[in-house]
Design a protein around this motif. Structure first.
Motif, PDB file in Angstrom:
ATOM      1  N   HIS A 120       0.802  -1.219   0.000  1.00 11.73           N
ATOM      2  CA  HIS A 120       0.000   0.000   0.000  1.00 11.73           C
ATOM      3  C   HIS A 120       0.837   1.272   0.000  1.00 11.73           C
ATOM      4  O   HIS A 120       0.326   2.347  -0.307  1.00 11.73           O
ATOM      5  CB  HIS A 120      -0.917   0.009   1.225  1.00 11.73           C
ATOM      6  CG  HIS A 120      -0.150   0.093   2.510  1.00 11.73           C
ATOM      7  ND1 HIS A 120       0.389  -1.014   3.126  1.00 11.73           N
ATOM      8  CD2 HIS A 120       0.198   1.162   3.264  1.00 11.73           C
ATOM      9  CE1 HIS A 120       1.027  -0.632   4.223  1.00 11.73           C
ATOM     10  NE2 HIS A 120       0.925   0.667   4.328  1.00 11.73           N
ATOM     11  N   GLU A 121       2.113   1.208   0.378  1.00  8.35           N
ATOM     12  CA  GLU A 121       2.901   2.441   0.546  1.00  8.35           C
ATOM     13  C   GLU A 121       3.074   3.205  -0.767  1.00  8.35           C
ATOM     14  O   GLU A 121       3.130   4.426  -0.778  1.00  8.35           O
ATOM     15  CB  GLU A 121       4.277   2.133   1.146  1.00  8.35           C
ATOM     16  CG  GLU A 121       4.273   1.968   2.639  1.00  8.35           C
ATOM     17  CD  GLU A 121       3.735   3.189   3.366  1.00  8.35           C
ATOM     18  OE1 GLU A 121       3.953   4.326   2.896  1.00  8.35           O
ATOM     19  OE2 GLU A 121       3.089   3.009   4.409  1.00  8.35           O
ATOM     20  N   ILE A 122       3.217   2.500  -1.882  1.00  8.30           N
ATOM     21  CA  ILE A 122       3.319   3.153  -3.188  1.00  8.30           C
ATOM     22  C   ILE A 122       1.953   3.093  -3.851  1.00  8.30           C
ATOM     23  O   ILE A 122       1.446   2.019  -4.158  1.00  8.30           O
ATOM     24  CB  ILE A 122       4.389   2.487  -4.072  1.00  8.30           C
ATOM     25  CG1 ILE A 122       5.775   2.720  -3.473  1.00  8.30           C
ATOM     26  CG2 ILE A 122       4.317   3.032  -5.495  1.00  8.30           C
ATOM     27  CD1 ILE A 122       6.900   2.042  -4.233  1.00  8.30           C
ATOM     28  N   GLU A 123       1.366   4.276  -4.083  1.00  7.80           N
ATOM     29  CA  GLU A 123       0.035   4.318  -4.670  1.00  7.80           C
ATOM     30  C   GLU A 123       0.070   4.303  -6.196  1.00  7.80           C
ATOM     31  O   GLU A 123      -0.789   3.706  -6.834  1.00  7.80           O
ATOM     32  CB  GLU A 123      -0.717   5.551  -4.171  1.00  7.80           C
ATOM     33  CG  GLU A 123      -1.056   5.472  -2.682  1.00  7.80           C
ATOM     34  CD  GLU A 123      -2.046   6.535  -2.262  1.00  7.80           C
ATOM     35  OE1 GLU A 123      -2.284   7.488  -3.039  1.00  7.80           O
ATOM     36  OE2 GLU A 123      -2.588   6.414  -1.146  1.00  7.80           O
ATOM     37  N   ASP A 124       1.046   4.991  -6.778  1.00  5.85           N
ATOM     38  CA  ASP A 124       1.159   5.052  -8.237  1.00  5.85           C
ATOM     39  C   ASP A 124       2.610   5.296  -8.616  1.00  5.85           C
ATOM     40  O   ASP A 124       3.383   5.884  -7.839  1.00  5.85           O
ATOM     41  CB  ASP A 124       0.300   6.172  -8.835  1.00  5.85           C
ATOM     42  CG  ASP A 124      -1.181   5.856  -8.830  1.00  5.85           C
ATOM     43  OD1 ASP A 124      -1.569   4.911  -9.556  1.00  5.85           O
ATOM     44  OD2 ASP A 124      -1.941   6.531  -8.112  1.00  5.85           O
ATOM     45  N   MET A 125       2.969   4.864  -9.823  1.00  5.84           N
ATOM     46  CA  MET A 125       4.292   5.120 -10.374  1.00  5.84           C
ATOM     47  C   MET A 125       4.148   5.424 -11.861  1.00  5.84           C
ATOM     48  O   MET A 125       3.247   4.930 -12.528  1.00  5.84           O
ATOM     49  CB  MET A 125       5.200   3.891 -10.199  1.00  5.84           C
ATOM     50  CG  MET A 125       5.497   3.502  -8.778  1.00  5.84           C
ATOM     51  SD  MET A 125       6.495   1.980  -8.678  1.00  5.84           S
ATOM     52  CE  MET A 125       7.992   2.485  -9.538  1.00  5.84           C
ATOM     53  N   TRP A 126       5.081   6.231 -12.360  1.00  4.31           N
ATOM     54  CA  TRP A 126       5.108   6.549 -13.787  1.00  4.31           C
ATOM     55  C   TRP A 126       6.558   6.540 -14.273  1.00  4.31           C
ATOM     56  O   TRP A 126       7.455   6.987 -13.563  1.00  4.31           O
ATOM     57  CB  TRP A 126       4.535   7.932 -14.068  1.00  4.31           C
ATOM     58  CG  TRP A 126       3.099   8.099 -13.689  1.00  4.31           C
ATOM     59  CD1 TRP A 126       2.006   7.942 -14.491  1.00  4.31           C
ATOM     60  CD2 TRP A 126       2.584   8.477 -12.399  1.00  4.31           C
ATOM     61  NE1 TRP A 126       0.846   8.186 -13.786  1.00  4.31           N
ATOM     62  CE2 TRP A 126       1.176   8.515 -12.505  1.00  4.31           C
ATOM     63  CE3 TRP A 126       3.184   8.771 -11.164  1.00  4.31           C
ATOM     64  CZ2 TRP A 126       0.361   8.847 -11.425  1.00  4.31           C
ATOM     65  CZ3 TRP A 126       2.375   9.095 -10.086  1.00  4.31           C
ATOM     66  CH2 TRP A 126       0.975   9.127 -10.226  1.00  4.31           C
TER      67      TRP A 126
END
Length: 277
Positions: A120-126
Motif C-alpha cells: 500500500h505504501e506506493i500508490e502510483d508510479m510513472w
C-alpha cells in the motif's frame, strides 16, 4: 545461451493471499514449495531450449523464499538481501533472455495481490509519464542492460500488463483474478506444463532485440501514501517534489532503478506496516 530468471511470488500458481506469500503466514511454507515448482518448470524449459547457464534470483519480499535444495540442479540461485539491483540482481549484458516467473500487476489494478514494490505504501508510479509497476520497470531496466524479457508468468492481469508494455513478451496465465485476494486457478500440473513449453518456445525462437528505453535519461515519478516519506526523500540529491506525496527523479537506467531501491529502503524505515492490508 545464458538465461536469467527473476522469481516473484504473488503470481505463482495457486497463491492468492498474503498468508500464502509472507513469512509467518499460515500457508507460507506451502506457498514457497509451489513457488519452487513454477520456477523449476521455467528452468526445465530453459534447459530444453539449450541454455548452458541459468541464474535464478529470488525477487520476493525477504528474498529467501526459494529453498536451495528445492531448486532444479541446472540453476544457480541468488538469495537474500540487500541487493543493489533487487529483482534483477546479477543480470548482465551477457544474458540472452530474461524470464519472469510469478510476477503480478501494478498498484491499483484488479489483479491477485496487485501492488507496486511496497504494497500500500506506493500508490502510483510513472516512467516518463507512462503508468508503470514492477513489470514495466523491470522490463525497461533489463532493456537498458541489453537483455530482452522473453517470458512472464502470473495471473491474467499481470500478463495483460506485460503485453501492453511489450507485445513481444510471451505470457503464461496461471490463474484468473476474481478480486485482489481471490482467483480461479489453473490445475498446477497444467499450469507448469504451460510455463515449461512457453519458455522452450520463446528461447528456441530467433532472439528478439530488447525494446530500448528512450535515449538518455528518463523520469521516474512515485506517489506515496505518506507525505512524510516524500518529504524525507527530498533530501536525496536529484529528487524533486511534484506535490506533497509525489516525488520525481531523472536519470539513466539502470542507475535510476538502483536509486529507486534506496527510496524503498527509506520508506521501509519510516513505515513498517505490513505490505497487504
Amino acid at each position: 545461451m545464458r538465461v536469467y530468471v527473476s522469481a516473484d511470488m504473488e503470481g505463482i500458481t495457486g497463491l492468492v493471499d498474503a498468508d500464502d506469500v509472507q513469512p509467518g503466514g499460515r500457508d507460507y511454507e506451502r506457498g514457497r514449495a509451489l513457488m519452487a515448482e513454477d520456477v523449476n518448470a521455467a528452468v526445465r524449459g530453459a534447459v530444453r531450449a539449450g541454455a548452458t547457464e541459468i541464474l535464478v534470483n529470488d525477487a520476493h519480499g525477504p528474498m529467501r523464499n526459494l529453498l536451495p535444495e528445492a531448486l532444479h540442479p541446472a540453476a544457480r540461485l541468488v538469495r537474500g538481501k540487500p541487493k543493489r539491483m533487487s529483482m534483477l540482481e546479477g543480470l548482465t549484458a551477457g544474458h540472452d533472455a530474461l524470464v519472469c516467473v510469478g510476477h503480478h500487476a501494478r498498484a491499483g489494478a484488479l489483479g491477485v495481490l496487485s501492488h507496486s514494490f511496497m504494497g500500500h505504501e506506493i500508490e502510483d508510479m510513472w516512467l516518463d509519464d507512462r503508468p508503470v509497476g514492477e513489470i514495466g520497470l523491470v522490463h525497461a531496466t533489463a532493456a537498458a542492460v541489453g537483455v530482452p524479457m522473453a517470458v512472464l508468468t502470473g495471473d491474467d492481469a499481470a500478463c495483460a500488463e506485460a503485453t501492453e508494455w511489450d507485445p513481444s513478451v510471451a505470457t503464461v496465465t496461471v490463474k484468473y483474478a476474481r478480486d485482489r485476494f481471490a482467483a480461479e486457478l489453473r490445475p498446477p500440473g497444467q499450469a507448469r506444463r504451460a510455463v515449461e513449453e512457453a519458455v522452450v518456445a520463446a528461447l528456441a525462437a530467433p532472439p528478439v532485440a530488447p525494446t530500448a528505453p528512450p535515449d538518455g535519461p528518463v523520469d521516474l515519478t512515485v506517489r506515496w501514501q505518506s507525505a512524510s516519506v516524500a518529504a524525507v526523500l527530498l533530501d536525496i540529491p536529484g529528487v524533486t517534489a511534484v506535490d506533497a506525496r509525489t516525488v520525481r527523479a531523472r536519470g539513466a537506467l539502470p542507475g535510476l532503478y538502483r536509486q529507486f531501491g534506496v527510496w524503498m529502503r527509506v520508506a521501509a524505515s519510516l513505515t513498517g506496516r505490513p505490505p497487504y492490508c
